[in-house]
Each structure stands twice: as structure tokens, then as C-alpha cells.
Motif scaffolding. Structure first.
Motif, short mmCIF file in Angstrom:
data_model
loop_
_atom_site.label_atom_id
_atom_site.label_comp_id
_atom_site.label_asym_id
_atom_site.label_seq_id
_atom_site.Cartn_x
_atom_site.Cartn_y
_atom_site.Cartn_z
N GLY A 157 7.50 11.05 12.52
CA GLY A 157 6.91 11.17 11.19
C GLY A 157 7.67 10.37 10.14
N THR A 158 9.00 10.38 10.24
CA THR A 158 9.81 9.62 9.29
C THR A 158 9.50 8.13 9.37
N LEU A 159 9.43 7.60 10.59
CA LEU A 159 9.12 6.18 10.75
C LEU A 159 7.71 5.84 10.26
N LEU A 160 6.74 6.66 10.65
CA LEU A 160 5.36 6.39 10.25
C LEU A 160 5.18 6.56 8.74
N GLY A 161 5.80 7.61 8.18
CA GLY A 161 5.68 7.85 6.74
C GLY A 161 6.33 6.76 5.92
N GLY A 162 7.35 6.12 6.45
CA GLY A 162 7.97 5.02 5.73
C GLY A 162 7.23 3.70 5.89
N ALA A 163 6.65 3.47 7.07
CA ALA A 163 6.00 2.19 7.33
C ALA A 163 4.58 2.13 6.78
N LEU A 164 3.87 3.24 6.78
CA LEU A 164 2.46 3.22 6.40
C LEU A 164 2.23 2.75 4.96
N PRO A 165 2.97 3.25 3.96
CA PRO A 165 2.74 2.75 2.60
C PRO A 165 3.02 1.25 2.47
N TRP A 166 4.04 0.77 3.16
CA TRP A 166 4.35 -0.66 3.10
C TRP A 166 3.22 -1.48 3.69
N LEU A 167 2.64 -1.03 4.80
CA LEU A 167 1.52 -1.74 5.41
C LEU A 167 0.28 -1.70 4.53
N LEU A 168 0.05 -0.56 3.87
CA LEU A 168 -1.13 -0.43 3.02
C LEU A 168 -1.05 -1.32 1.78
N ARG A 169 0.14 -1.66 1.35
CA ARG A 169 0.28 -2.54 0.18
C ARG A 169 -0.21 -3.95 0.48
N LEU A 170 -0.33 -4.29 1.76
CA LEU A 170 -0.82 -5.61 2.13
C LEU A 170 -2.33 -5.71 2.05
N GLY A 171 -3.01 -4.54 1.92
CA GLY A 171 -4.46 -4.53 1.87
C GLY A 171 -4.97 -4.32 0.46
N PRO A 172 -6.19 -3.75 0.32
CA PRO A 172 -6.77 -3.50 -1.01
C PRO A 172 -5.91 -2.54 -1.83
N ASP A 173 -6.03 -2.64 -3.13
CA ASP A 173 -5.26 -1.80 -4.05
C ASP A 173 -5.90 -0.40 -4.09
N LEU A 174 -5.26 0.54 -3.41
CA LEU A 174 -5.79 1.90 -3.37
C LEU A 174 -5.78 2.55 -4.73
N GLY A 175 -4.71 2.30 -5.49
CA GLY A 175 -4.61 2.91 -6.81
C GLY A 175 -5.75 2.51 -7.72
N ALA A 176 -6.08 1.23 -7.72
CA ALA A 176 -7.18 0.75 -8.56
C ALA A 176 -8.52 1.28 -8.07
N ALA A 177 -8.68 1.36 -6.76
CA ALA A 177 -9.96 1.81 -6.20
C ALA A 177 -10.21 3.30 -6.42
N THR A 178 -9.13 4.09 -6.62
CA THR A 178 -9.29 5.54 -6.79
C THR A 178 -8.84 6.02 -8.16
N SER A 179 -8.80 5.12 -9.13
CA SER A 179 -8.38 5.46 -10.50
C SER A 179 -6.99 6.09 -10.53
N GLY A 180 -6.12 5.61 -9.67
CA GLY A 180 -4.75 6.09 -9.64
C GLY A 180 -4.55 7.39 -8.91
N ARG A 181 -5.60 7.95 -8.34
CA ARG A 181 -5.47 9.25 -7.68
C ARG A 181 -4.77 9.12 -6.33
N VAL A 182 -5.16 8.10 -5.56
CA VAL A 182 -4.57 7.87 -4.23
C VAL A 182 -3.76 6.59 -4.28
N LEU A 183 -2.47 6.71 -4.02
CA LEU A 183 -1.56 5.57 -3.95
C LEU A 183 -1.17 5.34 -2.50
N PRO A 184 -0.65 4.17 -2.17
CA PRO A 184 -0.19 3.98 -0.79
C PRO A 184 0.80 5.05 -0.34
N LEU A 185 1.65 5.51 -1.27
CA LEU A 185 2.61 6.56 -0.92
C LEU A 185 1.94 7.92 -0.70
N SER A 186 0.69 8.07 -1.16
CA SER A 186 -0.03 9.32 -0.95
C SER A 186 -0.57 9.45 0.47
#
Length: 452
Positions: A157-186
Motif C-alpha cells: 500500500g505504501t508503494l502504490l499510494g506513493g506512486a499512483l498520484p505521481w502517475l496520475l499527474r501525467l494524465g488529465p488534470d483531476l482537480g480541474a475536472a472535479t472542481s478541486g474535489r478530487v486531486l491526484p493525492l485523493s
């Protein structure tokens, strides 16, 4: 699952116990790397983050004993499911909350879920095995595998929880798409909430237990305080239980020193806070792996040492040596210093991992099912309270080697408690709550079970 369905055989119970451990701890491992960063990204300062952490710790400590008693009164399965539901709600609030109050509620719910979960799964496993093998049934193997599974789930879980937000930052902007509700760290927290759905379903459908007398609200309220009092009396009645509780307190103090001092040491070794944070994340994962390895080797350690008591002595002694190595290691960035510090860090977790199943095997052979979950809650409470006090002490001490050495001395003192053998004992009468603990009962080696 009906109450009349027969209980599982020990091998099947062991497999399901391992799955419960994985499903419960994997989501919490997913939160280790992103949670603090998510809270700060929501606009909270470090003082506010510390306050939220205190909400979690105080809630868990306040509910530790009452919820252990609740498990002994209502049953293991219902309390485990409740713990999963609370953690599901907590992770959802923490992932989506944007203001302090929902976040504080999420931390409180997570603390309540932690308190609810601290005994029922292990108590269910022990109850099930002892139905088939009697009070003297082998427990250490299953406890070791459950502890190894917990450590493996936390590491993954530690490895996946650390890597997943970094990988998601390479894709669409989640924060903008969800009005700041869902961030990559979420996202790791939302994934953890989804895993808790599977945990609740597994707890409700895959963990049969003996039928209990029908429980009314009045009966529950009347039964829990008495069970809690029995739990509080455990250490005073039985010297072996007292050793287990004191060892848990020493482990809490050692872990508090380790978790508070290691991030600063990592930054000092790498020369920068950012690279120090990366090193600390890697160390945390490696620590879980070492703890899991130690737990897996716990039965072998007992066989090699000659008894469970000697195994605890050796394991806690190894953990103490690890802390002393960390205190003695130079803070320079040389290769030798890094190797010495990493060796000490691994020894602490390896020793605590090997000690845990052997200590709990001793505990379960001294208490009956009537107070088993409560006994585990007392053990968890001792660890948490000692950790909180040790954390305050470490914060007040001047930086340097002294805090490390004091943590090592505490763990070494706990190891020395196990120098004296407890002899052989007759298992408690699990059918009678009044016989929850029977201190000092000894039998011939051929008739009774030696305390392991």
C-alpha cells in the motif's frame, strides 16, 4: 452465514484470517504516503495537520477498551464489519473533504475504526482454532502469517499510494475536472475506500463463529463495562500477561522514537528535505518488509531458541540493538553511515515482527475467549499510550544520540523481562468467563501446554 454453519478447520481459518489482515491493512497502507501531503494541499498548515492527527490518536485511545469489550459481547464478525464501514466513511471524507470539519470527522472515524479492529480478527482466528484443537492448539503459525500479511499489505500500500498520484499527474488534470474535489493525492484514499467494501463483505460472509446468546442493547451496555474491567485486571492477575503488556509499551516507545527521528536523519543523510522524504518512504516500505519477514520467521525463531519466551527475548534484544546502532551511527552522508543506519532500522522492525506472534501466542494461552479481544485491546492501548508519551519526551530531549539510546534502553528492558521462564500452565477454561485468567497454574510436561 447462518449461526448453524459449522466452523472452519484450522487451515481454512488461517487462510481467511490472512485475507482479513490484507483487506484491512492495504487501504491504510495506501494513505501513508499521500495523506499529509493531501491535507496540506487542501490548505491546512502543519499545526492543523498535527491537530487532525491528534484527533485520530485520542479517538482510538478513548475507544480502545470499550470496543474490545463490545467484540467480546456482540461477536467478532459484527465488530469487524463496523470497523470496515467506519474506515470506508473516513477515507471517503478525507479524500473528498475540502474544509477542516469534514477532515476532522474523517480522522475521528478512522480512529474509531482502528479501535474497533484491534482485536476481533485475531480473536476470531484463535476461537476457531481452539474449537478444533482445544486450548492447547498451535496458534503461532497462523498469528505469524497474519502478521506477515499485515506487513506485506502495508508495504504494498505504501508503494502504490506513493506512486499512483505521481502517475496520475501525467494524465488529465483531476482537480480541474472535479472542481478541486478530487486531486491526484485523493485517489489512493478512494481506492482504499473501495477495498473496504470488499473487506466488509468478506467479514460478513466468510467468518463463521459460534452462536452467542441474543444480545439486547441493555445487555450490551451492561456486559461491556464488566468485560472492560476484566481486561484492565489482566496484567495484575498474571505475570505473563503483564510481560506482554509491558513489552507492548516498550515497543510503542521505540516506534515513536523511530518514526519521529528517522525523517530528520534521512534528510541529513541525503542533504535535502525532498530527497530525504523519498528516502523515508523507501525506508518505511523496507521496515514493513522486515517486520513481515520477522513475523514469518517467528515459529522458526521459537524452535531454534527452544521456547517462545526465549524467542521474544532474542527478538526484542535484536530490536534494541537496532535502535542503539541508529544512535551510534554518524550523521554524515558517508557510505558506512548509511549502511549502519539502514541496518539498525531493519533490525528494529525485524525484531518487533518476530516478537509479536510469540508474545501473542503467550497471551492467548493465558486468557479465555471471554476476554480475548479485550486483552488485545489492552495490549494495543499500552502501545499507543506509551508511544504518545515517548513522542512527547523525544520532542523535549535535545537532538543527538540520547533519544535513540533511550528508545533502545526501553526495548532492552522489555527483552530482559522474558529472561525468567513461566513454566508450564494449564489452559484456561474457555467455557467460563469467570476463569478468564488463571495465573500460576502448572502441570507436568506431559499433560499441560508449555507457555510458548
Amino acid at each position: 452465514m447462518t449461526a448453524t454453519r459449522p466452523l472452519l478447520d484450522p487451515a481454512a481459518a488461517r487462510r481467511r484470517y490472512v485475507r482479513v489482515c490484507v483487506l484491512f491493512w492495504l487501504p491504510l497502507g495506501l494513505t501513508i504516503a499521500p495523506l499529509v501531503l493531501l491535507l496540506t494541499q487542501r490548505g491546512l498548515g502543519l499545526a492543523a495537520v498535527a491537530g487532525l492527527t491528534a484527533v485520530h490518536s485520542l479517538t482510538a485511545a478513548a475507544l480502545e477498551l470499550p470496543t474490545g469489550g463490545l467484540s467480546d459481547v456482540l461477536g467478532r464478525r459484527a465488530v469487524l464489519a463496523a470497523a470496515g464501514l467506519l474506515n470506508l466513511a473516513a477515507l471517503t471524507l478525507l479524500a473528498l473533504g475540502t474544509t477542516p470539519w469534514p477532515l476532522a470527522l474523517g480522522m475521528a472515524l478512522m480512529g474509531a475504526g482502528r479501535a474497533l479492529s484491534s482485536g476481533p480478527a485475531e480473536a476470531w482466528y484463535v476461537d476457531t482454532v481452539q474449537v478444533h484443537g482445544g486450548p492447547g492448539a498451535d496458534l503461532r503459525t497462523g498469528l505469524a502469517r497474519g502478521s506477515s500479511a499485515t506487513s506485506a499489505a502495508l508495504a504494498a500500500g505504501t508503494l502504490l499510494g506513493g506512486a499512483l498520484p505521481w502517475l496520475l499527474r501525467l494524465g488529465p488534470d483531476l482537480g480541474a475536472a472535479t472542481s478541486g474535489r478530487v486531486l491526484p493525492l485523493s485517489v489512493p484514499l478512494l481506492l482504499g475506500a473501495a477495498v473496504y467494501v470488499a473487506f466488509v463483505l468478506h467479514a460478513l460472509t466468510a467468518l463463521p463463529e459460534p452462536p452467542r446468546p441474543p444480545a439486547t442493547l441493555r445487555g450490551v451496555l451492561r456486559g461491556v463495562p464488566g468485560t472492560v474491567l476484566d481486561g484492565l485486571r489482566l496484567g495484575g492477575r498474571d505475570a505473563v500477561v503483564r510481560r506482554v503488556l509491558l513489552s507492548a509499551a516498550a515497543a510503542g516507545g521505540a516506534l515513536a522514537a523511530l518514526e519521529l527521528l528517522t525523517p530528520g536523519r534521512a534528510a541529513a543523510l541525503t542533504g535535502a528535505s525532498e530527497s530525504g522524504a523519498v528516502l523515508f518512504a523507501g525506508l518505511a516500505c523496507a521496515g514493513f518488509v522486515c517486520a513481515g519477514l520477522g513475523s514469518h520467521l517467528a515459529p522458526l525463531t521459537a524452535r531454534v531458541a527452544g521456547s517462545g519466551e526465549r524467542a521474544v527475548l532474542l527478538a526484542l534484544g535484536a530490536g534494541a540493538c537496532g535502535l542503539l546502532l541508529l544512535g551510534a551511527a554518524p550523521t554524515a552522508t558517508g557510505r558506512f553511515s548509511v549502511l549502519l543506519a539502514a541496518t539498525g532500522y531493519g533490525l528494529v522492525y525485524l525484531g518487533l515482527g518476530a516478537a509479536g506472534p510469540n508474545q501473542n501466542d503467550a497471551l492467548h494461552h493465558r486468557v479465555s475467549g471471554a476476554v480475548r479481544a479485550t486483552a488485545l485491546s489492552v495490549q494495543s492501548l499500552a502501545l499507543q499510550l506509551a508511544g504518545a508519551l515517548a513522542g512527547l519526551a523525544v520532542g523535549l530531549l535535545p537532538p543527538g544520540r540520547l533519544p535513540w539510546l533511550l528508545g533502545g534502553a526501553a526495548l532492552l528492558s522489555a527483552a530482559l523481562l522474558w529472561c525468567r521462564r513461566a513454566g508450564h500452565l494449564a489452559p484456561p477454561d474457555v467455557s467460563s468467563p469467570a476463569e478468564a485468567v488463571r495465573p500460576g497454574v502448572r502441570t507436568d510436561a506431559g499433560e499441560g501446554q508449555r507457555l510458548l
